[in-house]
Design an enzyme around this catalytic site. Structure first.
Site, short mmCIF file in Angstrom:
data_model
loop_
_atom_site.label_atom_id
_atom_site.label_comp_id
_atom_site.label_asym_id
_atom_site.label_seq_id
_atom_site.Cartn_x
_atom_site.Cartn_y
_atom_site.Cartn_z
CG HIS A 81 -2.00 -1.11 1.19
ND1 HIS A 81 -3.20 -0.91 0.65
CD2 HIS A 81 -1.90 -2.26 1.60
CE1 HIS A 81 -3.98 -2.02 0.98
NE2 HIS A 81 -3.24 -2.80 1.51
CE LYS A 104 -6.73 13.49 0.64
NZ LYS A 104 -6.75 12.26 -0.26
NE ARG A 105 -3.21 7.39 6.17
CZ ARG A 105 -2.19 7.04 5.65
NH1 ARG A 105 -0.77 7.14 6.42
NH2 ARG A 105 -1.77 6.59 4.40
CE LYS A 162 -2.66 10.37 3.27
NZ LYS A 162 -3.47 9.71 2.21
CB THR A 211 -10.21 4.42 -0.91
OG1 THR A 211 -9.73 4.84 0.31
CG2 THR A 211 -9.60 3.27 -1.55
CE LYS A 221 -14.22 5.56 0.89
NZ LYS A 221 -13.14 5.43 2.09
#
Ligand code: F58
Length: 802
Positions: free
Chosen positions: A346, A534-535, A540, A642, A646
């Site tokens: 991952h 998100k985290r 990110k 992911t 969504k």
């Protein structure tokens, strides 16, 4: 009891008295929730038993998905929907004056996970059962899931999460199926008639007690099992310090991801990993043994899938069982093991690839270490044959090197399949990060682009959009989400688009009310809801988003002619407790939010909201209310994502880099229905390899950048004490590892395009519809079918459960 609402209410009232010992008048919402949960579990139990019986009778190959995380969220509404009894229950409860939504509030999120990896495991469970595939989950029943996040004075504060305070109505404790897991001690080799046998002596034994959760498929009889292990003391500990033994034991299933910056934390984490795989394999082998005389065909009937490297000890543990307990030769055991285990990677972030020091590994798991050592020696010998004299390569690829056990190397060598989670991610694994292994084992590598269950992320969380879709194209998309494509017929249907608009507005209004209630901040549902949830992680790039907001604020303050469509920027993120930089970003978001939200001169244009304690149930309210999906990671760093899927499924438009599954989203939705910006993965990787990027140049040459970067430290946003100096330094002194400044200008440009597109409402609605229509590919049903066909070789048992 669920065939009609009269029968439901009658049974409900009876059960309420029996389970809670209270009359209806005295009972509370919690009692109602509890009673309903028990009724549902009972209702499911006969199919649960039948499913297991049929798997046994038919000798179906069964797959076990081993994962250190299962981020389940709430199960009440989800189970009702899958069982097809949501309407009966909702109406029946109404008769009694009870709102189903009030009961949902009573349920705690099962937060046994941290981010995408854990949520993926939960989506997979739903798809496996729905597709009638024999696949179960194995995890840990952490007493405290991921911490509860509070924001105090702009800072993240972590509180222990208490999801089990009122019990967990979905689980069944099976104390009779407990197994023992040994740690520490020593290994003795005995020569038994010329055959070397090994015994693990003086071990400290922990009892693993399973708690089983039924996994109900969507309108099918199949009920699979999610088995979560809890660590308990054995009745006869050999350790004399009983209190210490109790503490050490119970800690194993206390917290998800204990801090592992020191040895004690590392030991605990490794203990959790072995605890999970050893308990799972022992119980799988025990039930296998009831059906089969020997384990020689084990791999034909059992698949063990390891979700990232955390459960990689499944490889040496299975070897141990086959050799030490079944008396097999190394060669037979290796053949079976390497045909049983499959592995998903991952991440390509080097710092996230697990390594354990031998000094910890060897004493904690002495027999397992011997086996890993043997696997390593044999693998290195093979490499030597293939690459004679190439010491460098062998050193790079070894499983044990420089006093460390490299878990990803063990995973690749000991499994038959290695998959990435999006096309680009798999290519990066093959061509770069794991290239040496790819050259040795090209047949093992394959891609399985992630997916999400549309049942939770659309049908359950966005009922209004679901109804509109059903009105438009009927319901076959529910079982075959690729049929969502038929929504494209409505591209020219202005009445349909108008309804789409109204639904989004309704969802935005609900979220706005929630924001007002939680934070006191008033946001305008007519503004663009621009969301990054998100985290929290440097790659990110929540920072890029923040710098853009600062830029917009500067423009609004300095240039009265500056035009922009009103925006509400929403953030939700937890930072890992030990991740100093990530916590600084949270403080930064809250600091700029404070200033901007309190500045009346911009309040009709700009709002910034940090939503506390981001989790599955909150996510379910956010996605349906979003317009813009921020997927702005440094290209090459996000394996898949992911959340991006969504958002898309709920009609939000992606603003993203060419990273992870964004690339495939772009391919499905078309270039006109997505906003892409920034460096490509190739460009990023070339910079890493050859250099050529100097962040300071961007600072000097772009005054927009200069202004916002200076504002991090000059007190403009009201911060004191050089709070954001580490962020400032990461950009200028450490040469901006994640290319925030490099992509800044391109991001501003893309954001401008977003604003322009939104202002043309008709255009936006068409784009939004195209996103929903093309999201079917990203259902986890598609992903799981690919795992079933290409990796696990299992097939549907539909109709066999009777
Ligand atoms: C995520 N990994 C990836 N890891 O980042 C994301 O791109 C991908 O979509 C998702 O997996 C599913 O494949 C992830 O969530 C973690 O949470 C780590 C667990 C171990 C500790 C460090 C974080």
């Amino acid at each position: 009891m669920f065939s009609n609402k009269e029968m439901f209410t009658e049974t409900f009232l009876q059960r309420l008295e029996m389970t809670c010992g209270k009359s209806f008048q005295e009972s509370t919402k919690r009692d109602h929730y509890h009673t309903l949960g028990i009724m549902i579990r009972e209702y499911v139990s006969s199919n649960w038993i039948k499913t297991n019986e049929s798997y046994r009778a038919e000798k179906e190959k069964q797959v076990y998905y081993l994962s250190i995380e299962f981020l389940l969220g709430k199960l009440l509404r989800h189970n009702l929907l899958n069982l097809g009894i949501d309407d009966v229950v909702e109406e029946g409860l109404k008769e009694l004056g009870i709102e189903l939504s009030d009961l949902e509030e009573m349920e705690a999120d099962a937060a046994l996970g941290n981010g995408g990896l854990g949520r993926l495991a939960a989506c997979f469970m739903d798809s496996l059962a729905t597709l009638d595939l024999p696949g179960h989950g194995c995890g840990i029943r952490y007493k405290h899931g991921l911490f509860e996040q509070k924001i105090v004075d702009g800072y993240q504060v972590e509180l222990p999460e208490q999801w089990l305070r009122h019990g967990h109505v979905w689980e069944v404790r099976k104390a009779d199926l407990a197994v023992d897991v040994p740690f520490w001690g020593r290994v003795e080799a005995i020569n038994n008639n010329g055959k070397l046998e090994f015994r693990h002596l003086e071990a400290e034994t922990v009892m693993a007690v399973p708690y089983d959760l039924p996994v109900v498929g969507y309108q099918t009889d199949t009920v699979n099992t999610l088995r979560l292990w809890s660590a308990e003391t054995t009745p006869y500990p050999i350790n004399r310090d009983i209190m210490k033994y109790k503490r050490d034991t119970e800690l194993i299933s206390e917290f998800l991801y204990p801090d592992d910056t020191h040895d004690e934390g590392k030991i605990l984490r490794l203990k959790q990993q072995y605890f999970l795989v050893s308990a799972s394999i022992r119980s799988i082998v025990r039930s296998y043994r009831k059906q089969h005389a020997s384990l020689i065909d084990f791999h034909k009937y059992v698949g063990l899938h390891i979700n990232d490297t955390h459960p990689v000890l499944a490889i040496p543990e299975l070897m141990r069982v086959l050799i030490d307990e079944e008396g097999m030769s190394w060669e037979d055991a290796w053949h079976i093991t390497t045909n049983t285990i499959s592995y998903t990677n991952h991440t390509t972030l080097a710092e996230a690839l697990e390594k354990w020091p031998v000094r910890i590994f060897q004493p904690l798991l002495p027999r397992i270490f011997m086996i890993v050592n043997e696997i390593n020696e044999r693998f290195c010998q093979d490499l030597w044959t293939q690459y004679p004299g190439d010491w460098r390569k062998i050193e790079d690829m070894a499983i044990i090197a420089h006093d460390q056990v490299k878990m990803a190397h063990l995973a690749i060598v000991g499994s038959y399949s290695v998959n990435g989670v999006a096309a680009i991610h798999t290519e990066i694994l093959k061509q770069r990060e794991m290239n040496q292994f790819y050259q040795v084992f090209p047949e093992k590598f394959n891609n399985k682009t992630n997916g999400i269950t549309h049942r939770r992320w659309l049908i359950k969380s966005n009922p209004k959009l679901t109804s509109l879709i059903n009105e438009g194209i009927g319901t076959k998309w529910v079982n075959h989400p690729e049929h969502l494509k038929e929504l494209q017929f409505f591209q020219q249907d202005s009445a349909f688009l108008e309804q789409l608009y109204e639904i989004k507005q309704d969802n935005k209004k609900s979220l706005a009310e929630k924001i007002k209630a939680k934070t006191g901040i008033v946001v305008d549902p007519l503004s663009i809801f621009d969301v990054q949830v998100k985290r929290l992680h440097a790659y990110k790039r929540q920072l890029l988003n923040v710098l853009h907001i600062m830029y917009l604020y500067n423009r609004l303050k300095e240039d009265s002619s500056f035009q922009m469509y009103p925006r509400t920027f929403l953030f939700g993120a937890k930072a890992s407790p030990g991740y100093y930089y990530a916590k600084k970003i949270i403080k930064l978001i809250n600091t700029i939010a404070e200033k901007i939200n309190n500045d009346k001169t911009v309040s009709d244009k700009l709002k910034v909201v940090f939503l506390e304690n981001y989790r599955v149930s909150l996510a379910e309210e956010i996605f349906p209310a979003s317009d813009v999906s921020e997927q702005i990671s440094t290209a090459s760093k996000e394996a898949s994502g992911t959340g991006n899927m969504k958002f898309m499924m709920n009609g939000a438009l992606t603003l993203g880099t060419l990273d992870g599954a964004n690339i495939e989203i772009k391919e499905h939705v078309g270039d006109d229905n997505i906003f892409i910006f920034g460096l490509t993965a190739e460009e990023v990787m070339n910079y890493y390899q050859y250099g050529g990027y100097t962040s300071v140049d961007y600072y000097h040459h772009d005054k927009r950048i200069r202004q916002v970067v200076d504002q991090l430290t000059n007190g403009y946003f009201g911060d004191l004490d050089n709070e954001f100096e580490p962020i400032h330094d990461s950009l200028l002194m450490e040469n901006d590892q994640y290319f925030v400044l490099r992509d800044f200008s391109s991001y501003i440009e893309a954001q401008r395009e977003v604003g322009k597109a939104y202002a043309d409402q008709n255009r936006w609605l068409k784009m939004s519809l195209a996103n929903i229509a093309n999201s079917g590919f990203f259902s986890s049903d598609r992903t799981i079918q690919q795992y079933a066909d290409d990796i696990w070789n299992i097939s549907s048992v539909k109709g066999k459960v009777r």
